[in-house]
Design an enzyme around this catalytic site. Structure first.
Site, PDB file in Angstrom:
ATOM      1  N   CYS A 110       0.695  -1.199  -0.054  1.00 12.48           N
ATOM      2  CA  CYS A 110      -0.223  -0.147   0.019  1.00 12.48           C
ATOM      3  C   CYS A 110       0.924   1.404   0.012  1.00 12.48           C
ATOM      4  O   CYS A 110       0.645   2.284  -0.844  1.00 12.48           O
ATOM      5  CB  CYS A 110      -0.857  -0.061   1.092  1.00 12.48           C
ATOM      6  N   CYS A 221       7.955   3.685   5.945  1.00 15.12           N
ATOM      7  CA  CYS A 221       7.067   3.885   4.816  1.00 15.12           C
ATOM      8  C   CYS A 221       7.622   3.275   3.630  1.00 15.12           C
ATOM      9  O   CYS A 221       6.993   3.065   2.540  1.00 15.12           O
ATOM     10  CB  CYS A 221       6.160   5.148   4.513  1.00 15.12           C
TER      11      CYS A 221
END
Ligand code: SF4
Length: 238
Positions: A110, A221
């Site tokens: 994602c 991330c």
């Protein structure tokens, strides 16, 4: 000179050097407190450094409101980079809207679609990029240097606030009346996408609210990672 004044002087000098020697350079703003201090320094000095943000499609309304606050105070529009809609649609259709809770792999996929791929487009053709990361933010950032070589993107990466403490950031914001994300006043010291960020309790690590269901060492991330490993890149000697 106060501690903050010396930090500001050193940071301003770093930013001026980037503007002079690394054109075109860009600042990747997550619209958090650190990034607002850097935004103020860049825009007040009218440096030729463009500011962009990754609009993942999952940000809090409070985070998006910071864009309007920047426009109102500095008359500046932050450039937004968004994920490719086909990739988002395919991920959601195959895995579900919130599949990032299911596994680290699903979460990284994602982040890859919503952050890493758009970041690549934002950095294309640039000589250097700037972040608001600080060394004290987490265990994954303990060796952060002000200047690094980002081998993944083949360019210089600067973290001008590497030496700043959280208190320094807030002293700067208050002294200079810099706008900031309202979530910071509601227990969110570190802010990412809405479904992946929660408020923290007093005494918790300041990044404890990011991907809180994961091990602390996996909490990046992918913007600063290569092949699933943290790239603590290569510090450039001062
Ligand atoms: S932080 Fe969460 S919602 Fe945002 S891109 Fe990463 S996994 Fe997806």
């Amino acid at each position: 000179m106060s501690n903050l004044a010396s930090l500001v002087a050193a940071t301003s000098a770093t930013l001026a050097r980037i503007a002079a020697d690394f054109t075109p350079a860009v600042f990747a703003s997550s619209l958090a407190a650190e990034d607002m201090a850097l935004t103020d320094l860049i825009l007040t000095a009218k440096l030729p450094i463009s500011i962009f943000s990754l609009e993942t499609g999952r940000l809090h309304p409070e985070t998006l409101a910071v864009l309007d606050a920047i426009k109102a105070k500095y008359d500046y529009e932050v450039t937004l980079f968004r994920p490719q809609q086909e990739a988002v649609d395919a991920y959601v259709a195959q895995n579900g809207l919130n599949a990032f809770y299911n596994s680290i792999e699903m979460r990284k996929e994602c982040c890859r679609i919503r952050k890493v791929e758009p970041l690549g487009r934002a950095l294309a053709g640039k000589k250097a990029w700037i972040t608001g990361q600080r060394r004290a933010q987490s265990s994954t950032r303990a060796e952060l240097a002000v200047e690094e070589q980002d081998t993944a993107h083949n360019m210089s990466k600067f973290n001008p606030l590497a030496d700043w403490s959280e208190a320094d950031v807030w002293e700067y914001i208050r002294t200079n009346d810099v706008p900031y994300n309202a979530l910071h006043d509601q227990g969110y010291p570190s802010i990412g996408c809405a479904p992946c960020t929660r408020a923290i309790e007093p005494g918790e690590d300041i990044r404890a609210g990011r991907w809180w269901w994961e091990n602390p060492d996996s909490k990046e991330c992918g913007l600063h990672m290569v092949d699933g490993k943290l790239i603590r890149i290569k510090a450039v000697a001062a």
